[in-house]
Design a protein around this motif. Structure first.
Motif, PDB file in Angstrom:
ATOM      1  N   LYS A  21       0.856  -1.182   0.000  1.00 64.17           N
ATOM      2  CA  LYS A  21       0.000   0.000   0.000  1.00 64.17           C
ATOM      3  C   LYS A  21       0.889   1.228   0.000  1.00 64.17           C
ATOM      4  O   LYS A  21       1.985   1.208   0.560  1.00 64.17           O
ATOM      5  CB  LYS A  21      -0.904   0.007   1.238  1.00 64.17           C
ATOM      6  N   THR A  23       0.734   5.825  -0.040  1.00 64.48           N
ATOM      7  CA  THR A  23       0.057   7.109  -0.011  1.00 64.48           C
ATOM      8  C   THR A  23       1.022   8.136  -0.573  1.00 64.48           C
ATOM      9  O   THR A  23       2.199   8.149  -0.201  1.00 64.48           O
ATOM     10  CB  THR A  23      -0.321   7.496   1.443  1.00 64.48           C
ATOM     11  N   SER A  34      -2.707  11.812  -0.549  1.00 63.01           N
ATOM     12  CA  SER A  34      -3.701  11.095  -1.355  1.00 63.01           C
ATOM     13  C   SER A  34      -4.373  10.040  -0.491  1.00 63.01           C
ATOM     14  O   SER A  34      -3.942   9.755   0.630  1.00 63.01           O
ATOM     15  CB  SER A  34      -3.015  10.416  -2.543  1.00 63.01           C
ATOM     16  N   SER A  35      -5.392   9.419  -1.043  1.00 61.69           N
ATOM     17  CA  SER A  35      -5.964   8.243  -0.397  1.00 61.69           C
ATOM     18  C   SER A  35      -4.961   7.098  -0.545  1.00 61.69           C
ATOM     19  O   SER A  35      -4.073   7.136  -1.394  1.00 61.69           O
ATOM     20  CB  SER A  35      -7.300   7.876  -1.042  1.00 61.69           C
ATOM     21  N   GLN A  36      -5.114   6.097   0.288  1.00 56.22           N
ATOM     22  CA  GLN A  36      -4.199   4.961   0.228  1.00 56.22           C
ATOM     23  C   GLN A  36      -4.486   4.135  -1.023  1.00 56.22           C
ATOM     24  O   GLN A  36      -5.640   3.876  -1.363  1.00 56.22           O
ATOM     25  CB  GLN A  36      -4.349   4.100   1.478  1.00 56.22           C
ATOM     26  N   GLN A  37      -3.433   3.744  -1.715  1.00 53.16           N
ATOM     27  CA  GLN A  37      -3.528   2.971  -2.950  1.00 53.16           C
ATOM     28  C   GLN A  37      -2.916   1.594  -2.737  1.00 53.16           C
ATOM     29  O   GLN A  37      -2.078   1.406  -1.857  1.00 53.16           O
ATOM     30  CB  GLN A  37      -2.767   3.684  -4.074  1.00 53.16           C
ATOM     31  N   LYS A  38      -3.329   0.648  -3.582  1.00 54.75           N
ATOM     32  CA  LYS A  38      -2.762  -0.697  -3.535  1.00 54.75           C
ATOM     33  C   LYS A  38      -1.987  -0.946  -4.829  1.00 54.75           C
ATOM     34  O   LYS A  38      -2.387  -0.484  -5.892  1.00 54.75           O
ATOM     35  CB  LYS A  38      -3.858  -1.741  -3.389  1.00 54.75           C
ATOM     36  N   ALA A  39      -0.897  -1.679  -4.696  1.00 52.99           N
ATOM     37  CA  ALA A  39      -0.080  -2.037  -5.855  1.00 52.99           C
ATOM     38  C   ALA A  39       0.612  -3.363  -5.551  1.00 52.99           C
ATOM     39  O   ALA A  39       0.493  -3.905  -4.455  1.00 52.99           O
ATOM     40  CB  ALA A  39       0.948  -0.947  -6.146  1.00 52.99           C
ATOM     41  N   THR A  53       1.513   0.576 -12.497  1.00 55.68           N
ATOM     42  CA  THR A  53       0.279   1.289 -12.149  1.00 55.68           C
ATOM     43  C   THR A  53      -0.398   1.769 -13.429  1.00 55.68           C
ATOM     44  O   THR A  53       0.287   2.062 -14.413  1.00 55.68           O
ATOM     45  CB  THR A  53       0.597   2.481 -11.213  1.00 55.68           C
ATOM     46  N   VAL A  58      -2.939  10.255  -8.697  1.00 51.26           N
ATOM     47  CA  VAL A  58      -3.794   9.715  -7.647  1.00 51.26           C
ATOM     48  C   VAL A  58      -4.404  10.893  -6.908  1.00 51.26           C
ATOM     49  O   VAL A  58      -3.664  11.707  -6.331  1.00 51.26           O
ATOM     50  CB  VAL A  58      -2.988   8.846  -6.653  1.00 51.26           C
ATOM     51  N   ASP A  59      -5.725  11.020  -6.938  1.00 50.03           N
ATOM     52  CA  ASP A  59      -6.405  12.111  -6.221  1.00 50.03           C
ATOM     53  C   ASP A  59      -5.783  13.468  -6.528  1.00 50.03           C
ATOM     54  O   ASP A  59      -5.522  14.267  -5.630  1.00 50.03           O
ATOM     55  CB  ASP A  59      -6.370  11.886  -4.705  1.00 50.03           C
TER      56      ASP A  59
END
Length: 137
Positions: A21, A23, A34-39, A53, A58-59
């Motif tokens: 994860k 941010t 930003s909001s938390q992202q998954k990768a 990605t 992101v946001d």
């Protein structure tokens, strides 16, 4: 990250898929996030990782740069190496990215480096990568 035939990965590098994860943190105003992202990693080494990605935005945050050309954003990363090694919390920045075509349009391969990781974290990464190397033999 594409390799040329006959090249070798740097020492302590593993081509491994590990969910993580992240941010994006604004480079000039650390309270803007930003909001938390998954990768998922494509490769991991002692100084960074590579992941893919669908977008560099992101946001309304670019993964690498602030809206001014003078600022660099950072990434807060939570990398879960499983029960034995635990979750590593790291700060990183984007070193490079490359857009490539896909069947659905395009994607970005992104290379990041860890910023001043504590020695304890580097030791855990080293042990984890050594374990992966042992298992792959």
């Amino acid at each position: 990250m594409s390799e040329k035939v006959g090249t070798r990965l740097p020492a302590h590098t593993a081509e491994v898929q590990i969910p993580f994860k992240f941010t994006v943190v604004h480079g000039m105003e650390s309270d803007r996030r930003s909001s938390q992202q998954k990768a998922v990693t494509k490769s991991l080494n002692l100084i960074g990782l590579v992941f893919e990605t669908p977008t560099m935005e992101v946001d309304d945050f670019h993964l690498s740069f602030t809206e001014s050309t003078y600022g660099r954003n950072s990434l807060e990363i939570s990398l879960d190496l499983g029960k034995r090694f635990g979750v590593l919390e790291l700060i990183a920045q984007v070193d490079w990215y490359e857009r490539r075509p896909t069947a659905l349009g395009h994607a970005f391969t992104v290379g990041i480096s860890f910023l001043d990781p504590p020695i304890e974290v580097v030791d855990v990464l080293r042990e984890y990568l050594q374990m992966l190397r042992t298992l792959s033999k």
